[in-house]
Write an enzyme that holds these catalytic residues in place. Structure first.
Site, short mmCIF file in Angstrom:
data_model
loop_
_atom_site.label_atom_id
_atom_site.label_comp_id
_atom_site.label_asym_id
_atom_site.label_seq_id
_atom_site.Cartn_x
_atom_site.Cartn_y
_atom_site.Cartn_z
N TRP A 69 0.82 -1.21 0.00
CA TRP A 69 0.00 0.00 0.00
C TRP A 69 0.85 1.26 0.00
O TRP A 69 0.55 2.21 -0.72
CB TRP A 69 -0.99 0.00 1.16
N ASP A 118 -2.04 6.63 6.54
CA ASP A 118 -3.02 5.69 5.99
C ASP A 118 -3.28 4.68 7.11
O ASP A 118 -2.46 3.81 7.37
CB ASP A 118 -2.45 5.00 4.74
N LYS A 152 -12.23 -2.31 6.86
CA LYS A 152 -11.40 -3.21 7.66
C LYS A 152 -11.75 -3.14 9.14
O LYS A 152 -12.06 -4.14 9.75
CB LYS A 152 -9.93 -2.92 7.43
#
Ligand SMILES: *Cc1c(COP(=O)(O)O)cnc(C)c1O
Length: 352
Positions: free
Chosen positions: A101, A168, A192
């Site tokens: 990511w 993030d 999530k």
């Protein structure tokens, strides 16, 4: 058979959140209408957005110098929306690339301005976090991925820097208390640890904006979303509502300290079981192991397939590692009960 949901995302939600969301599909707040049928500018839905923002601010202990937005496009859109709003040719984005990511965040930022990768852990296959950050002069902001969902590493304390810090937090938002004020912008895809797919939360300091020299389309302009109170266009109404239910659940259960207690208990049990059984090994540096996503391997890779078959037969869902990493990944988000980790550890012991 009882199922144990270790999916990495979309992932397990508390049962009562599912029950309340299901009820609201038929009759939202005794309006006689479905949550799917009400207008997003009605007092009913505006109250949902306002309550969700209030809980987020309370959990993060942040003041009115921050705003909370509920946007679309996933965390992936933030890889470009952050630099589009904060980076231009005169600036420099410093980004930590500790996995899949973070690497995407680097690639997207390069479209908008200069980028320096200040932490790269690819020399050891991302099994640790390189925390020696040398920020170049003129750095506009530092971007970190607080939890590397795919690789299984997590920042357990955040870098202290004198430039704006961007996080993030998609896969570890609200897993424990933190000094959220250290950040100038935090984003998280909800699917999530805080709700259903379709909404991305962005928490940002208002003073961060207005510094780049470029025209920004309204839908991608944080300032426009702030002015519109997250209602610039039709927002993902149902996904925001599920986030609200999950946020209420976090507070009702005891808040972030309680989440931390539960998450550490689950993670400690799992890592201890891995470390005690030579049939398994976890290559992640102990100090950097994630309490959300545990990544580990079978010492004899030929046994991986039969281990996964046993997992499947015993109702263990979503434990196959990410396609580029392989091995096993067990995700243990807030809503996952300790009993599921206990059941998984019993399976590991028996297999061993
Ligand atoms: C899942 C994930 C993403 C991507 O999220 P999308 O909502 O699918 O765009 C980005 N960053 C991290 C840390 C993630 O875990």
């Amino acid at each position: 058979m009882q199922l144990h949901n270790f999916n990495s995302g979309p992932a397990i939600l508390p049962k009562e959140v599912l029950d309340e969301a299901a009820a609201a599909i038929h009759n939202f707040n005794n309006t006689g209408l479905s949550i799917l049928e009400i207008g997003h500018r009605t007092t009913h839905f505006v109250a949902v957005v306002e309550e969700a923002k209030t809980i987020v601010k309370r959990l993060m202990d942040i003041g009115d110098d921050y705003d909370v937005l509920f946007l679309q496009g996933g965390a992936t859109m933030q890889f470009m929306q952050v630099p589009m709003n904060l980076l231009d040719e005169n600036g420099m984005a410093a980004i930590c690339d500790n996995g899949v990511w973070g690497n995407k965040a680097v690639k997207e930022a390069k479209i908008f301005g200069p980028v320096t990768v200040v932490s790269d852990s690819s020399d050891k296959k991302h099994t640790y976090l390189n925390k020696e950050l040398n920020l170049p002069a003129g750095t506009s902001y530092l971007h970190i991925t607080t939890n590397n969902t795919v690789e299984g590493t997590q920042w357990h304390s955040y870098p202290q820097v004198n430039v704006p810090l961007i996080g993030d937090m998609s896969s570890d938002i609200f897993c424990r208390p933190a000094n959220f004020k250290q950040f100038d912008l935090i984003y998280a895809g909800a699917q999530k640890n805080m709700g259903a797919a379709g909404v991305t939360m962005v928490v940002l300091k208002k003073s961060l904006l207005g510094k780049v020299n470029r025209k920004i389309p309204a839908i991608l302009d944080y300032q426009k979303h702030i002015e519109a109170g997250s209602l610039l266009n039709t927002p993902p109404v149902f996904a925001i509502y599920v986030s609200l239910l999950t946020l209420r659940w976090i507070e009702k259960e005891g808040g972030l300290l309680e989440m931390q207690k539960r998450n550490e208990q689950k993670a400690n049990l799992l890592y201890q079981t891995i470390d005690e059984h030579p049939a398994f090994y976890c290559p992640i540096e102990k100090a950097d192991r994630s309490i959300m996503n545990a990544v580990f391997f079978l010492t004899d890779p030929n046994k991986e397939e039969s281990f996964l078959a046993v997992c499947k037969a015993q109702g263990m869902i979503g434990v196959k590692g990410y396609r580029t990493v392989g091995g096993i990944r067990v995700s243990m988000y807030n809503a996952l009960p300790l009993s599921s980790v206990q059941a998984f550890c019993d399976l590991m012991k028996n297999f061993s």
